[in-house]
Write a protein that holds these residues in place. Structure first.
Motif, PDB file in Angstrom:
ATOM      1  N   PHE A  75       0.851  -1.187   0.000  1.00 58.65           N
ATOM      2  CA  PHE A  75       0.000   0.000   0.000  1.00 58.65           C
ATOM      3  C   PHE A  75       0.890   1.242   0.000  1.00 58.65           C
ATOM      4  O   PHE A  75       1.876   1.308   0.732  1.00 58.65           O
ATOM      5  N   PHE A  76       0.512   2.218  -0.822  1.00 59.69           N
ATOM      6  CA  PHE A  76       1.258   3.466  -0.911  1.00 59.69           C
ATOM      7  C   PHE A  76       0.537   4.549  -0.115  1.00 59.69           C
ATOM      8  O   PHE A  76      -0.684   4.641  -0.138  1.00 59.69           O
ATOM      9  N   LYS A  78       1.114   8.926   1.214  1.00 63.10           N
ATOM     10  CA  LYS A  78       1.824  10.152   0.851  1.00 63.10           C
ATOM     11  C   LYS A  78       3.105  10.358   1.650  1.00 63.10           C
ATOM     12  O   LYS A  78       4.010  11.076   1.211  1.00 63.10           O
ATOM     13  N   ILE A  79       3.169   9.782   2.815  1.00 60.50           N
ATOM     14  CA  ILE A  79       4.401   9.778   3.597  1.00 60.50           C
ATOM     15  C   ILE A  79       4.629   8.360   4.097  1.00 60.50           C
ATOM     16  O   ILE A  79       3.680   7.596   4.272  1.00 60.50           O
ATOM     17  N   GLY A  80       5.887   8.016   4.293  1.00 56.36           N
ATOM     18  CA  GLY A  80       6.137   6.699   4.849  1.00 56.36           C
ATOM     19  C   GLY A  80       7.165   5.893   4.080  1.00 56.36           C
ATOM     20  O   GLY A  80       7.808   6.363   3.134  1.00 56.36           O
ATOM     21  N   ILE A  81       7.317   4.644   4.483  1.00 55.05           N
ATOM     22  CA  ILE A  81       8.358   3.765   3.981  1.00 55.05           C
ATOM     23  C   ILE A  81       8.242   3.521   2.483  1.00 55.05           C
ATOM     24  O   ILE A  81       9.229   3.605   1.751  1.00 55.05           O
ATOM     25  N   VAL A  82       7.038   3.225   2.017  1.00 59.47           N
ATOM     26  CA  VAL A  82       6.861   2.870   0.610  1.00 59.47           C
ATOM     27  C   VAL A  82       7.187   4.053  -0.300  1.00 59.47           C
ATOM     28  O   VAL A  82       7.876   3.896  -1.317  1.00 59.47           O
ATOM     29  N   LYS A  83       6.723   5.230   0.078  1.00 56.67           N
ATOM     30  CA  LYS A  83       7.042   6.417  -0.723  1.00 56.67           C
ATOM     31  C   LYS A  83       8.552   6.636  -0.777  1.00 56.67           C
ATOM     32  O   LYS A  83       9.107   6.934  -1.851  1.00 56.67           O
ATOM     33  N   ASN A  84       9.227   6.475   0.348  1.00 53.39           N
ATOM     34  CA  ASN A  84      10.676   6.653   0.386  1.00 53.39           C
ATOM     35  C   ASN A  84      11.384   5.638  -0.509  1.00 53.39           C
ATOM     36  O   ASN A  84      12.313   5.978  -1.250  1.00 53.39           O
ATOM     37  N   THR A 229       1.892  -4.932  -9.477  1.00 53.03           N
ATOM     38  CA  THR A 229       2.615  -3.680  -9.249  1.00 53.03           C
ATOM     39  C   THR A 229       3.319  -3.708  -7.894  1.00 53.03           C
ATOM     40  O   THR A 229       2.960  -4.491  -7.016  1.00 53.03           O
ATOM     41  N   MET A 230       4.291  -2.836  -7.754  1.00 53.81           N
ATOM     42  CA  MET A 230       4.982  -2.721  -6.474  1.00 53.81           C
ATOM     43  C   MET A 230       4.045  -2.172  -5.411  1.00 53.81           C
ATOM     44  O   MET A 230       4.068  -2.606  -4.258  1.00 53.81           O
ATOM     45  N   ALA A 231       3.244  -1.161  -5.800  1.00 52.03           N
ATOM     46  CA  ALA A 231       2.402  -0.493  -4.808  1.00 52.03           C
ATOM     47  C   ALA A 231       1.064  -0.068  -5.406  1.00 52.03           C
ATOM     48  O   ALA A 231       0.922   0.056  -6.622  1.00 52.03           O
ATOM     49  N   PHE A 232       0.139   0.156  -4.510  1.00 56.51           N
ATOM     50  CA  PHE A 232      -1.225   0.554  -4.887  1.00 56.51           C
ATOM     51  C   PHE A 232      -1.670   1.714  -4.005  1.00 56.51           C
ATOM     52  O   PHE A 232      -1.477   1.693  -2.792  1.00 56.51           O
ATOM     53  N   VAL A 233      -2.258   2.721  -4.642  1.00 52.39           N
ATOM     54  CA  VAL A 233      -2.784   3.876  -3.913  1.00 52.39           C
ATOM     55  C   VAL A 233      -4.269   3.632  -3.627  1.00 52.39           C
ATOM     56  O   VAL A 233      -5.074   3.589  -4.560  1.00 52.39           O
ATOM     57  N   PRO A 234      -4.650   3.452  -2.387  1.00 53.17           N
ATOM     58  CA  PRO A 234      -6.075   3.206  -2.076  1.00 53.17           C
ATOM     59  C   PRO A 234      -6.962   4.365  -2.520  1.00 53.17           C
ATOM     60  O   PRO A 234      -6.497   5.490  -2.676  1.00 53.17           O
ATOM     61  N   LYS A 235      -8.238   4.082  -2.675  1.00 53.36           N
ATOM     62  CA  LYS A 235      -9.174   5.085  -3.188  1.00 53.36           C
ATOM     63  C   LYS A 235      -9.202   6.362  -2.349  1.00 53.36           C
ATOM     64  O   LYS A 235      -9.390   7.460  -2.867  1.00 53.36           O
ATOM     65  N   LEU A 236      -9.047   6.232  -1.064  1.00 50.04           N
ATOM     66  CA  LEU A 236      -9.107   7.402  -0.178  1.00 50.04           C
ATOM     67  C   LEU A 236      -8.020   8.421  -0.514  1.00 50.04           C
ATOM     68  O   LEU A 236      -8.143   9.593  -0.191  1.00 50.04           O
ATOM     69  N   MET A 237      -6.953   7.976  -1.195  1.00 46.28           N
ATOM     70  CA  MET A 237      -5.869   8.879  -1.550  1.00 46.28           C
ATOM     71  C   MET A 237      -5.982   9.421  -2.962  1.00 46.28           C
ATOM     72  O   MET A 237      -5.276  10.347  -3.340  1.00 46.28           O
ATOM     73  N   ASN A 238      -6.840   8.812  -3.810  1.00 50.25           N
ATOM     74  CA  ASN A 238      -6.938   9.217  -5.216  1.00 50.25           C
ATOM     75  C   ASN A 238      -7.500  10.624  -5.338  1.00 50.25           C
ATOM     76  O   ASN A 238      -8.316  11.047  -4.544  1.00 50.25           O
TER      77      ASN A 238
END
Length: 238
Positions: A75-76, A78-84, A229-238
């Motif tokens: 899960f992607f 806006k801040i955090g490990i995956v974004k980094n 895919t490596m990561a997915f942006v949940p709907k709440l972030m779209n």
């Protein structure tokens, strides 16, 4: 033997002078840790999505383009490990992060019993100008590792991006449909005809880029397309 000992000593000196840091939190890594510290590795937001049960990524493509099954590793946010991690992979020449994630996710896919008998793994391509500027496609290493675990062929020279466009997710739905018509094309069709294809990208948000790629691939006869895919942006972030 002396050479091996000397190499180890040099590596230890380099570690002291330039200690490796965690790509998730920038803390110093200790012996046995690789790319991520133990805490960040434990906190990595791994999805429970698999290639059997319906998930949120499957629903992204409903009514848009035929995708047999889709899934994502992380899960992607806006801040955090995956974004980094993805930022380092994409913009800081840390291509080995792709190997790390691909190897990990490939093992998970096998443990989940993914049995689609994938023939070919195809990464979403960069435009040649962008590829030349960056020096590599950030998706390739991840896709290669998946291919290795799935005993499939890695093919990165048949799906071509024809225009150096800005990010698809920032466009309106109508604009994406219009510009995506010929954004990708396939050459050497015979390499993919009648194949089960795993289409691979770094991150899926609206699914626009993967939709355009899949539309181009579906011009080939008798194929099935899966998405990872490596990561997915949940709907709440779209």
């Amino acid at each position: 033997m002396f050479g091996i000992k000397s190499s180890k000593i040099i590596n230890d000196i380099n570690t002291i002078l330039l200690p490796p840091i965690c790509f998730g939190c920038n803390a110093q890594l200790f012996r046995g840790e690789h790319l991520l510290c133990t805490v960040c590795r434990y906190d990595l937001p791994i999805t429970d999505y698999n290639f059997d049960e319906e998930n949120e990524i499957d629903r992204v493509f409903y009514g848009r383009v035929p995708i047999k099954k889709a899934s994502s590793f992380l899960f992607f946010s806006k801040i955090g490990i995956v974004k980094n991690l993805l930022h380092q992979l994409k913009y800081k020449n840390q291509e080995h992060i792709g190997n790390f994630l691909g190897d990990w996710y490939g093992e998970i896919m096998l443990k989940q019993g993914f049995s689609a008998a994938i023939d070919v793994v195809v990464p979403v391509p960069l435009h040649p100008k962008k590829h030349k500027k960056r020096g590599y496609n950030q998706v390739d290493a991840f896709a290669k590792q998946l291919a290795k675990h799935l005993e499939a062929k890695f093919v990165n020279d048949v799906l071509i991006k024809t225009a150096n466009t800005r990010t698809q997710s920032k466009k309106s739905r109508l604009s994406r449909l219009q510009s995506g018509q010929n954004l990708y094309k396939v050459k050497e069709v015979e390499k993919l005809r009648s194949k089960k294809i795993l289409l691979v990208d770094d991150i899926v948000t609206t699914g626009a880029t993967l939709e355009a790629c899949a539309a181009a691939l579906h011009k080939i006869e008798n194929i099935e397309i899966y998405v990872a895919t490596m990561a997915f942006v949940p709907k709440l972030m779209n």
